[in-house]
Structures are given as C-alpha cells and as structure tokens.
Design an enzyme around this catalytic site. Structure first.
Site, mmCIF file in Angstrom:
data_model
loop_
_atom_site.group_PDB
_atom_site.id
_atom_site.type_symbol
_atom_site.label_atom_id
_atom_site.label_comp_id
_atom_site.label_asym_id
_atom_site.label_seq_id
_atom_site.Cartn_x
_atom_site.Cartn_y
_atom_site.Cartn_z
ATOM 1 N N GLN A 60 0.830 -1.199 0.000
ATOM 2 C CA GLN A 60 0.000 0.000 0.000
ATOM 3 C C GLN A 60 0.866 1.251 0.000
ATOM 4 O O GLN A 60 1.365 1.640 -1.027
ATOM 5 C CB GLN A 60 -0.985 -0.022 1.166
ATOM 6 C CG GLN A 60 -2.414 -0.159 0.660
ATOM 7 C CD GLN A 60 -3.423 -0.347 1.791
ATOM 8 O OE1 GLN A 60 -3.302 -1.255 2.611
ATOM 9 N NE2 GLN A 60 -4.415 0.493 1.829
ATOM 10 N N ASP A 61 1.068 1.868 1.177
ATOM 11 C CA ASP A 61 1.997 2.996 1.186
ATOM 12 C C ASP A 61 3.219 2.648 2.030
ATOM 13 O O ASP A 61 3.217 1.652 2.748
ATOM 14 C CB ASP A 61 1.318 4.304 1.611
ATOM 15 C CG ASP A 61 0.740 4.274 3.012
ATOM 16 O OD1 ASP A 61 0.674 3.184 3.613
ATOM 17 O OD2 ASP A 61 0.343 5.343 3.513
ATOM 18 N N PRO A 62 4.274 3.460 1.937
ATOM 19 C CA PRO A 62 5.516 3.105 2.636
ATOM 20 C C PRO A 62 5.353 3.118 4.157
ATOM 21 O O PRO A 62 4.464 3.782 4.695
ATOM 22 C CB PRO A 62 6.495 4.212 2.201
ATOM 23 C CG PRO A 62 5.896 4.822 0.976
ATOM 24 C CD PRO A 62 4.420 4.672 1.115
ATOM 25 N N HIS A 131 -1.029 6.697 5.123
ATOM 26 C CA HIS A 131 -1.949 7.095 4.035
ATOM 27 C C HIS A 131 -2.021 8.603 3.803
ATOM 28 O O HIS A 131 -2.921 9.074 3.114
ATOM 29 C CB HIS A 131 -3.372 6.540 4.261
ATOM 30 C CG HIS A 131 -3.397 5.090 4.642
ATOM 31 N ND1 HIS A 131 -2.838 4.105 3.847
ATOM 32 C CD2 HIS A 131 -3.878 4.458 5.736
ATOM 33 C CE1 HIS A 131 -2.979 2.926 4.444
ATOM 34 N NE2 HIS A 131 -3.600 3.116 5.596
#
EC number: 3.2.2.27
Length: 222
Positions: A60-62, A131
């Site tokens: 998804q995101d880092p 996010h």
C-alpha cells in the site's frame, strides 16, 4: 521493449504526475519529514527492470517510521526491526518452503534483484501519518505501471494480498498472467487465510511451468 526510464519519463510529462512530484517536493522543502528519502522513492524500478519482472508483490503505502522505508514494499533497511506484516510473511514462508529459516532482518533487496517487483501503490508518506499521501496521484502512476507490465510482459505472477491490492489488480489480463490472492499479512487479517496460502511455492511452480527460473526466496536467509 520499453524500460522503466521510458515509462516514468513519459508519466513525468503528464500534468497529474507533475502535480504529485511538486507536492512531495514542496512538503520536503517546508521541513516535513517524508519517507522514503527522495533518492529511494523509485528504488523498486532501479532494482527490477521492466524486462526482468517475473513476480509483482503489491503493497500500500511506505512504512512511516524512521529508517524503515527504502522504496520496496514490505522491506526495511538492515538493522531495523522486522515489521509485523513481514513477520507474518516470513511465518508463511517457513510453513510453505522447506528449509526456510526466518531471517533476523527485513531487507528484501535480494528478491528485487531476481525479478520480484516490490511495488507500493503510493510511493511516499509523511512521517507518522499512514496514508497521508494516498490522494496525491501516486495511485494513477502505479496503475500505469501495472498496465505496462500487463501489456509488455508475459506470465508474470501477481501476488495480491488484501482488498486494496486485489482492487488494484482488476485490470490484469488473467489469460497472459497469473494472479494469486489472499488476505493481507497484517496481524489484523493474516489468520484469515494469508497463513496457509502457499503463494511462494505456487509462484515457483508457475514460473517453472513456463520455463522460467524460480525465485530463490531463501536468499534473504543467507
């Protein structure tokens, strides 16, 4: 065949992507801490060239903690504690792969160098705020990346863990490629079917079936 430099270069001409990069740059210049460091944002593409892609793992995101994110999904730099989702990935590998010994680190670069594209769908994040960059345009960029793999490559194994990744994979041509889906390996959902999914041995079975060399998943143990 195009290279990632071609693909990223043509996206950089698009207004949406100019805006994405400008926002990230201005946040850094304003003193906000953004992960990963600017030099690491496109690491996944530096380590796994388009014509080398055999497997795609979608994150998804880092990670948004200090010294964790370095541009490869699920991976952290050497010396950083293995995050919970990766602990569960290792747990499944130990169950699925004979002789796999859980490593003491979470650095997955050795997979990337064998053709495993470790791709987050959002490539930056503000420190401590999961996010926070989810709506900056990165999703559009990574859609283009998946479209490019879909069109240019053959027989790629996509590992889609969790609803977010599965939604992202809806455009993959399942006649040309293989899609393996499971719940996300996070502690919240791993017990719902990620543990027991067998995706690592199945990936190698699918690659071997097509005459491609399997991934040495054990390379992280060495």
């Amino acid at each position: 065949m195009q290279t990632w430099t071609d693909v990223i270069g043509s996206e950089k001409e698009q207004d949406y992507f100019k805006a994405t990069l400008a926002t990230v740059r201005s946040e850094r210049e304003a003193g906000k801490v953004i992960y990963p460091p600017a030099t690491d944002v496109f690491n996944a593409f530096k380590l796994t060239e388009l014509d080398q892609v055999k497997v795609v793992i979608l994150g998804q995101d880092p990670y948004h903690g200090p010294n964790q994110a370095h541009g490869l999904c699920f991976s952290v730099l050497p010396g950083v504690r293995t995050p919970p989702s990766l602990v569960n990935i290792y747990k499944e590998m130990q169950r699925d792969l004979p002789g796999f010994v859980t490593p003491s680190h979470g650095f997955l670069e050795s997979w990337a160098k064998q053709g495993v594209l470790l791709l987050n769908t959002v490539l930056t994040v503000q420190a401590g705020q999961a996010h926070s960059h989810a709506h900056l345009g990165w999703e559009t960029f990574t859609d283009r990346v998946i479209e490019q793999i879909n069109a240019s490559c053959q027989g790629v194994v996509f590992l889609l863990w969790g609803a977010h990744a599965q939604k992202k994979g809806r455009f993959i041509d399942r006649q040309r490629h293989h899609v393996l889906s499971a719940p996300h390996p996070s502690p919240l959902s791993a017990h719902r079917g990620f543990i027991g999914c067998g995706h690592f041995s199945e990936t190698n079975r699918l690659l071997s079936q097509q005459g491609m060399s399997p991934i040495n998943w054990h390379s992280v143990c060495e």
